[in-house]
Design an enzyme around this catalytic site. Sequence first.
Site, mmCIF file in Angstrom:
data_model
loop_
_atom_site.group_PDB
_atom_site.id
_atom_site.type_symbol
_atom_site.label_atom_id
_atom_site.label_comp_id
_atom_site.label_asym_id
_atom_site.label_seq_id
_atom_site.Cartn_x
_atom_site.Cartn_y
_atom_site.Cartn_z
ATOM 1 N N TYR A 67 11.786 -15.655 7.184
ATOM 2 C CA TYR A 67 11.600 -16.503 5.926
ATOM 3 C C TYR A 67 10.712 -18.231 6.167
ATOM 4 C CZ TYR A 67 10.190 -16.927 1.002
ATOM 5 O OH TYR A 67 10.176 -17.336 -0.080
ATOM 6 N N LYS A 81 6.357 12.129 -4.381
ATOM 7 C CA LYS A 81 4.990 11.828 -2.495
ATOM 8 C C LYS A 81 4.917 11.222 -1.537
ATOM 9 C CE LYS A 81 0.576 13.479 -2.336
ATOM 10 N NZ LYS A 81 0.039 15.079 -2.478
#
Length: 470
Positions: free
Chosen positions: A114, A169
């Site tokens: 970060y 899915k």
Amino acid sequence: MSASPSVSYSITVRLEAPSYGNAVSGITRAVEDAGGVVTGLDVSGSGRDRLRVDVTIAASSEEHSRAITEELGKIEGVEVGKVSDRTFLMHLGGKIEMSSKVALRNRDELSMAYTPGVARVSLALAENPGDARRLTIKRNTVAVVTDGSAVLGLGNIGPIAALPVMEGKAALFKQFAGVDAWPLCLDTQDTEEIIMVVKAIAPGFAGINLEDISAPRCFEIERRLREELDIPVFHDDQHGTAIVVLAALTNALKVVGKKLQDVRIVGSGAGAAGTAILKLLIAAGATDITVADYHGVVHVGRADVNGGDGDGELRWVADHTNPGNLTGTLKEALAGADVFIGVSAPRILTGDDIATMAPGAIVFALANPEPEVDPDDALAHAAVVATGRSDYPNQINNVLAFPGVFRGLIDAQSNDVTPEVLVAAARAIASAVPDSDLNPSYIVPSVFHKDLAKTVAEAVVAAVKGEHGE
């Protein structure tokens, strides 16, 4: 057609029963007498006079589960406690999660993952956006996009109700092809808004899987997104279904000793799946296909084909099918046909209708949860029968196709989902069942077939390279 007990409707019932006599065997007998199947029985607690027993039972419906539980409560000395629906338990808290690929154990690692270190990577991508496939999750991430308008066989139930399906899915993408997928359930069913939203989120993904969007809007949404995005767009209800149907039909024709270019095919359903199946069969070499919808056989003289709703996909169907210019009903068209492919509605045919087909008939009755014809009735007259159900042989399941197709498109960095790619995927699935193993009850591989997604992906990559002349 009576449904068989299934794990989809399995429950676990906690019972308090006497520790003496035949109480436990009485529990099993009561379940069986009620038409259920005991799949597990665990003693989770015991005292001098009482047992706590957890009984796992497969039923055929929610009503059947309740009826079995009521029967258990009638056994003398048995008390029914908590009843847990195992399917709902699996969905508690959702089925997928995000996890970090890198460790963040100290300040140094945090500074690189970060701020401030990440700023250098962002500036590099601002200068060269093409590096996003190398430096971000874009290289392996698919958006599973729905508006909830055509969910499974449940219809227009909306985006919230569609979310468990899209989670499933995404889990399949990861399990079978190592693709990181995420569900995006959109609270709009406006074609232009869906296109706008998908275009807006596309920079973060390597592909778009459109899912459970109703026809005819799905055709326009897919067409426009393919034109306007530089990543693959794949409507699984159309093309995933078509791929698996072609794969299954390829092997079924081998079983009955017929060839695709020689058979007469009758289809039921001219919606998203039906039209995609039709187009892929033609691309693969089929020459004689007749399609019927709820108005009857589609032909160029039909009033709705020549105006209104016929201006589009239905007109295309009429122009490219029905070489004999048949009219009338589905049942009339079916007489003498070699193959029936249904993606339409339950119980529209009977065994007697199947009996009118040619010898060595092939029946794919794919409506879910109830097929167009009872599979047992069809088997009395057809040589090969396939359904979309998991409790019969030859399940036509899209999971055989879409993980490998996306894996291949991503690996090839191609956004062209061409007929050649789809045919290559179908042939790869068909080849997973060796000719020596083919029989009327085994024309498609298991969804757990080893390396199936890898085989499909390799076939897709080869097709892409062949098209580009590489």
